[in-house]
Design a protein around this motif. Structure first.
Motif, short mmCIF file in Angstrom:
data_model
loop_
_atom_site.label_atom_id
_atom_site.label_comp_id
_atom_site.label_asym_id
_atom_site.label_seq_id
_atom_site.Cartn_x
_atom_site.Cartn_y
_atom_site.Cartn_z
N LEU A 1 -8.12 4.11 6.42
CA LEU A 1 -7.81 4.34 5.01
C LEU A 1 -9.08 4.77 4.27
N ILE B 1 0.00 -1.06 5.19
CA ILE B 1 -1.14 -1.61 5.91
C ILE B 1 -0.89 -3.10 6.13
N ARG C 1 -7.10 -5.07 10.89
CA ARG C 1 -6.12 -4.32 10.10
C ARG C 1 -5.46 -3.25 10.95
N GLU D 1 -2.54 -6.84 7.96
CA GLU D 1 -3.73 -7.53 8.47
C GLU D 1 -3.24 -8.68 9.33
N TRP E 1 0.82 -1.20 0.00
CA TRP E 1 0.00 0.00 0.00
C TRP E 1 0.86 1.26 0.00
N GLU F 1 -2.55 0.26 10.43
CA GLU F 1 -1.83 1.15 9.53
C GLU F 1 -0.51 1.54 10.18
N PRO G 1 -8.39 1.45 11.95
CA PRO G 1 -8.12 1.60 10.51
C PRO G 1 -8.94 2.74 9.93
#
Length: 317
Positions: A212, A130, A173, A132, A4, A175, A210
């Motif tokens: 985004l 990012i 997730r 997970e 990302w 960041e 998260p």
């Protein structure tokens, strides 16, 4: 498929990137556009910094992600005449976008800054990775230009250390804000003396989640990294702060209140004594209320860091 961070870099700043093709003002409204009171408040901060620096012959004002340099123009117009006379205004942007008289355009900030650095909604566009979490721990998410994802390799050791320190949740997730920490440290490293201010969508360790997102034409859209939209994520301003510097971490509401922005309605008696003055004061109060609304712009985070002989003690009184 790429990470990302790489996808955001290409989608935002590559040859066909969003910020190379589009004027940001056409897609979203910031505090700068909401009211001239924002620039006036920063002009007041600049005057305070100037006094603490001993009124240097050259007083730098650097705006990161300057857009059309509206903020710099507003600060110059609002600054005291003696301060404005000594100002060197530097607009940092991927390419020049106009600007008023005296604005110097650059693709990166100058070295040896003495004065004020403003990063208004800049860090949220610094690309980040990012991850997970799965049974085997965190995995970097890979993405293509259509937004399709798949899990990739384990993050680097430095990213794992950042997650362990700054992202408490170990599911779903996350960041990785380390790239923003590095960008802010690099920016502050360009400053010899003065104050640096970051204003942004932000969260802290207690509210980390998260975030985004994509924006186009003033609307939220799916964050597809193909250059068609702004791709952004909230900033962990608490992790960005450079150790060893005087620091204030607060909200825009509190910061603007400290700088004299007041959203209270003028007294009704003024309408009788001075109807025009009352209307003007009522308009300013409405603009101030928008800038300081805790559910909107007033909820933005402010990170301020000072290098001597500048200081931030006046924010604590």
């Amino acid at each position: 498929m790429i990470t990302w961070r790489a996808a955001m870099e290409r989608a935002l700043y590559g040859p066909d990137g969003f910020y190379r093709r589009e004027h940001p003002e056409a897609h979203f409204r910031t505090s700068v556009h909401a009211s001239p009171l924002f620039a006036r408040a920063l002009a007041g901060l600049l005057a305070e910094v100037d006094a603490r620096l001993g009124r240097p012959d050259r007083l730098d004002v650097v705006d990161m992600g300057a857009g059309c340099a509206s903020l710099l123009t507003g600060i110059r117009e609002a600054a005291p005449r003696d301060v404005a006379r000594r100002m060197r205004t530097v607009a940092v942007e991927v390419e020049p976008r106009g600007g008023g008289e005296g604005v110097v355009w650059a693709t990166e900030p100058p070295e040896g800054i003495t004065g004020l650095v403003v990063a208004n909604e800049w860090l949220d566009n610094v690309p980040l990775d990012i991850v997970e979490y799965g049974p085997g721990g965190p995995r970097l998410m890979l993405v293509d230009t259509a937004g399709n994802e798949q899990p990739g390799p384990e993050p680097a050791e430095a990213d794992l250390a950042w997650l362990a320190r700054w992202w408490p949740e170990r599911t779903g997730r996350a960041e990785i804000g380390r790239s923003r920490d590095e960008a802010w440290a690099w920016l502050v490293g360009r400053m010899d003396a003065g104050v640096a201010v970051a204003v942004d969508y932000a969260h802290d360790a207690a509210t980390r989640r998260p975030t985004l997102a994509g924006y186009r034409d003033g609307r939220s859209v799916w964050p597809v990294p193909d250059g068609s939209c702004d791709v952004t994520a909230h900033v962990a301003l608490d992790s960005c702060a450079v150790p060893g510097l005087e620091t204030v971490l607060t909200t825009q509401r509190e910061a603007l209140h400290a700088l004299g922005v007041d959203g209270r309605r003028p007294p009704r008696e003024l309408a009788v004594r001075d109807p025009r003055g009352y209307v003007a004061a009522l308009s300013r109060a409405g603009e101030a209320a928008e800038l300081t609304d805790p559910g909107g712009l007033g909820g933005f985070g402010w990170l301020m860091q000072a290098k001597e002989p500048a200081g931030l003690d006046f924010f604590r009184t």
